[in-house]
Design an enzyme around this catalytic site. Structure first.
Site, mmCIF file in Angstrom:
data_model
loop_
_atom_site.group_PDB
_atom_site.id
_atom_site.type_symbol
_atom_site.label_atom_id
_atom_site.label_comp_id
_atom_site.label_asym_id
_atom_site.label_seq_id
_atom_site.Cartn_x
_atom_site.Cartn_y
_atom_site.Cartn_z
ATOM 1 N N THR A 13 0.823 -1.220 0.000
ATOM 2 C CA THR A 13 0.000 0.000 0.000
ATOM 3 C C THR A 13 0.854 1.265 0.000
ATOM 4 O O THR A 13 0.662 2.162 -0.821
ATOM 5 C CB THR A 13 -0.888 -0.012 1.269
ATOM 6 O OG1 THR A 13 -1.562 -1.258 1.320
ATOM 7 C CG2 THR A 13 -1.887 1.108 1.253
ATOM 8 N N VAL A 14 1.811 1.341 0.923
ATOM 9 C CA VAL A 14 2.606 2.578 1.045
ATOM 10 C C VAL A 14 3.596 2.694 -0.116
ATOM 11 O O VAL A 14 3.783 3.780 -0.681
ATOM 12 C CB VAL A 14 3.350 2.609 2.403
ATOM 13 C CG1 VAL A 14 4.213 3.861 2.510
ATOM 14 C CG2 VAL A 14 2.357 2.537 3.553
ATOM 15 N N LYS A 105 7.617 1.595 12.640
ATOM 16 C CA LYS A 105 7.635 2.091 14.025
ATOM 17 C C LYS A 105 8.057 1.005 15.006
ATOM 18 O O LYS A 105 8.764 1.264 15.974
ATOM 19 C CB LYS A 105 6.271 2.648 14.408
ATOM 20 C CG LYS A 105 5.135 1.649 14.296
ATOM 21 C CD LYS A 105 3.970 2.151 13.496
ATOM 22 C CE LYS A 105 4.234 2.101 12.033
ATOM 23 N NZ LYS A 105 3.157 2.510 11.172
ATOM 24 N N VAL A 132 5.222 7.552 12.383
ATOM 25 C CA VAL A 132 4.325 8.079 13.415
ATOM 26 C C VAL A 132 3.238 8.934 12.764
ATOM 27 O O VAL A 132 3.542 9.930 12.091
ATOM 28 C CB VAL A 132 5.095 8.917 14.456
ATOM 29 C CG1 VAL A 132 4.137 9.430 15.526
ATOM 30 C CG2 VAL A 132 6.218 8.105 15.085
ATOM 31 N N GLY A 134 1.325 8.585 10.235
ATOM 32 C CA GLY A 134 1.203 8.585 8.766
ATOM 33 C C GLY A 134 1.583 9.902 8.122
ATOM 34 O O GLY A 134 2.731 10.310 8.151
ATOM 35 N N GLY A 187 -12.706 -3.520 6.426
ATOM 36 C CA GLY A 187 -11.294 -3.304 6.111
ATOM 37 C C GLY A 187 -10.641 -2.217 6.948
ATOM 38 O O GLY A 187 -9.509 -1.816 6.686
ATOM 39 N N GLU A 190 -7.390 -4.942 10.761
ATOM 40 C CA GLU A 190 -6.747 -6.076 10.111
ATOM 41 C C GLU A 190 -7.344 -7.396 10.617
ATOM 42 O O GLU A 190 -7.962 -7.444 11.684
ATOM 43 C CB GLU A 190 -5.255 -6.061 10.444
ATOM 44 C CG GLU A 190 -4.657 -4.704 10.180
ATOM 45 C CD GLU A 190 -3.308 -4.778 9.530
ATOM 46 O OE1 GLU A 190 -2.896 -5.870 9.154
ATOM 47 O OE2 GLU A 190 -2.694 -3.716 9.387
ATOM 48 N N ASP A 201 0.753 -0.738 18.792
ATOM 49 C CA ASP A 201 1.128 0.158 17.688
ATOM 50 C C ASP A 201 1.236 1.607 18.194
ATOM 51 O O ASP A 201 2.210 2.311 17.898
ATOM 52 C CB ASP A 201 0.078 0.034 16.569
ATOM 53 C CG ASP A 201 0.289 1.038 15.462
ATOM 54 O OD1 ASP A 201 1.225 0.842 14.656
ATOM 55 O OD2 ASP A 201 -0.461 2.029 15.395
ATOM 56 N N LYS A 205 4.649 4.249 18.548
ATOM 57 C CA LYS A 205 4.699 5.633 18.071
ATOM 58 C C LYS A 205 4.969 6.592 19.228
ATOM 59 O O LYS A 205 5.750 7.540 19.094
ATOM 60 C CB LYS A 205 3.385 5.973 17.372
ATOM 61 C CG LYS A 205 3.152 5.135 16.103
ATOM 62 C CD LYS A 205 1.714 5.248 15.611
ATOM 63 C CE LYS A 205 1.455 4.386 14.391
ATOM 64 N NZ LYS A 205 0.023 4.228 14.077
HETATM 65 N N1 HSE Z 1 -2.489 0.328 12.064
HETATM 66 C C1 HSE Z 1 -2.234 1.726 12.233
HETATM 67 C C2 HSE Z 1 -3.497 2.447 12.575
HETATM 68 C C3 HSE Z 1 -1.632 2.387 11.037
HETATM 69 O O1 HSE Z 1 -4.560 1.849 12.684
HETATM 70 O O2 HSE Z 1 -3.432 3.656 12.774
HETATM 71 C C4 HSE Z 1 -0.195 2.065 10.858
HETATM 72 O O3 HSE Z 1 0.541 2.374 11.996
#
Ligand code: HSE
Length: 440
Positions: A13-14, A105, A132, A134, A187, A190, A201, A205
């Site tokens: 994706t990125v 991260k 961090v 996005g 979606g 995940e 996550d 960050k």
């Molecule tokens: N999975 C993260 C989120 C994005 O839901 O913000 C990527 O760090």
């Protein structure tokens, strides 16, 4: 000047967003960077798919090490994720004298000290704006825009998945499990959402922001991490009635004894801007002594928002590649020999206020018992909300919810008091405790 040559490790994706934005805005980016930035090589396990994204002008390989071994590649962009092969490849790229851009991260929060030391020894840059929040340029803001300030605290909604779930729980009055399933179907979450919903996550960050804000090493192992899986619709509703919203916040704060570093659900006053950040959006509040409060808002994930951050790092590298390593912006904002050993505090030493929900027997003296126990522990009550039993449990119910907001209390003191409250025969279910942040 010759264009800078970039090799991508991973084109999901990125990576595909980075390729597309660089292609679309190449002229504008070249005018800013002073030279072209070209992706000339891509490694991905799915070579056919990678080829369909980048077309014929780019070399596509299945082996990431071929990118690192290519002497023409100036910068390696690592978009694989995780600590396994990504760590090995980043260290190998550094050893080969390549600059590195990464959105990873987890890798930097856990292994950052080793990676930055290796990069310093080689005189190469490691840039991680995309790691961090996005597309929000929070790393650059902390590292450069706010460089005059003694940062006091940072509080951020830095995980879009959990913010989406909390927004849905509030809007629809649904419990966590129901909304998670729906978020997975759409979606937004995940298939294995563990890192998001358990707060990991966000803690990765927050760890990176903490290092940059306070000039301390990255120390993910010292972060307190609590996710949103135990939150119920009732708590979101009660918080609302008291003038608060519940958000999963990543918080890092400088206090007299050290640095707080924590991720957990928090009550935030509804009137704060950050309390009104809904859906998958991210936002970070930074309090600096000179600037006061600043707020950064935007998309924390997604193809082009994250690509925006990756490319900003590539432009920095294009501009600074010829600068002496010592004249570049330090990886973690502070010069490596000026890092501080201020300790990250254990959670028991954190001072904050609390929301407590107790399911209690609806009988005389229960409120007095609870408040007496809190008073005995030196915990001061800010507000109490008690619902009618039949409103909570239906007609004829004999138990009800007692909601208490406290003033600031040390976490260790609160833990002891909660253990004693839980022993009262009139407290009928596990007590819910959510921390409260006024953010003023
Ligand atoms: N999975 C993260 C989120 C994005 O839901 O913000 C990527 O760090």
């Amino acid at each position: 000047m010759k264009p800078i040559q970039v090799g991508l490790l991973g084109i999901g994706t990125v990576g595909s967003g980075t390729f597309e934005v660089l292609r679309r805005n190449q002229e504008e980016i070249r005018r800013r960077a002073g030279r072209g930035i070209e992706i000339t090589m891509v490694a991905d396990l799915d070579v056919a798919r990678a080829r369909s994204i980048v077309g014929d002008g780019v070399q596509v390989v299945g082996d990431a090490r071929a990118v690192i071994a290519n002497p023409d590649i100036d910068v390696v962009v690592e978009l694989i994720g995780g600590y396994g092969i990504a760590k090995a490849l980043v260290l190998e790229a550094i050893a080969a004298g390549k600059h590195v851009v990464t959105a990873n991260k987890a890798l930097l929060a856990v292994h950052g000290t080793e990676i930055f030391a290796a990069a310093a020894a080689k005189g190469v840059m490691v840039a991680f704006e995309a790691a961090v929040a996005g597309g929000i340029p929070i790393i650059k803001s902390l590292r450069e825009g706010l460089t005059a300030n003694r940062i006091q605290w940072i509080a951020g909604i830095i995980n879009g998945t959990t913010n989406f779930i909390l927004s849905e729980m509030r809007d629809k009055g649904l419990d966590f499990d129901v909304v998670l399933k729906e978020a997975q179907r759409l979606g937004y979450a995940e298939a294995d959402p563990t890192f998001d919903i358990e707060g990991v996550d966000a803690a990765h960050k927050a760890t990176l922001m903490s290092a940059i804000a306070f000039g301390i090493p990255v120390q993910f192992d010292k972060a307190y991490v609590e996710g949103i899986t135990k939150l119920g619709a009732a708590d979101i509703r009660y918080a609302e009635q008291l003038g608060y919203r519940i958000k999963l916040l990543g918080i890092t704060k400088r206090v007299a004894q050290g640095i707080e570093l924590r991720v957990h659900p928090s009550l935030v006053p509804s009137k704060r801007l950050i309390a009104n950040v809904e859906g998958a959006m991210n936002a970070v509040v930074v309090q600096g002594d000179a600037v006061g409060t600043t707020l950064y808002y935007g998309k924390g994930a997604g193809s082009e928002p994250t690509a925006s951050a990756v490319i900003a790092d590539l432009v920095d590298i294009a501009r600074l590649q010829t600068a002496e390593p010592l004249h570049r912006v330090p990886y973690l904002a502070f010069q490596p020999d000026a890092m501080s050993d201020t300790p990250v505090l254990p959670m028991s030493e954190v001072v904050t206020s609390y929301y407590l929900r107790l399911r209690v027997a609806d009988e005389a003296g229960v409120l007095a018992q609870v408040t007496a126990l809190l008073a005995g522990a030196g915990i001061s009550i800010d507000a109490v909300l008690q619902r009618e039993a039949d409103e909570v449990g239906g007609e004829g119910a004999t138990s009800t919810d007692l909601i208490i907001l406290t003033h600031n209390t040390r976490e260790g003191t609160m833990n002891d008091a909660l253990a004693r409250l839980q022993q009262l025969p009139t407290v009928l279910a596990p007590i819910v405790r959510i921390r409260k942040e006024e953010l003023n």
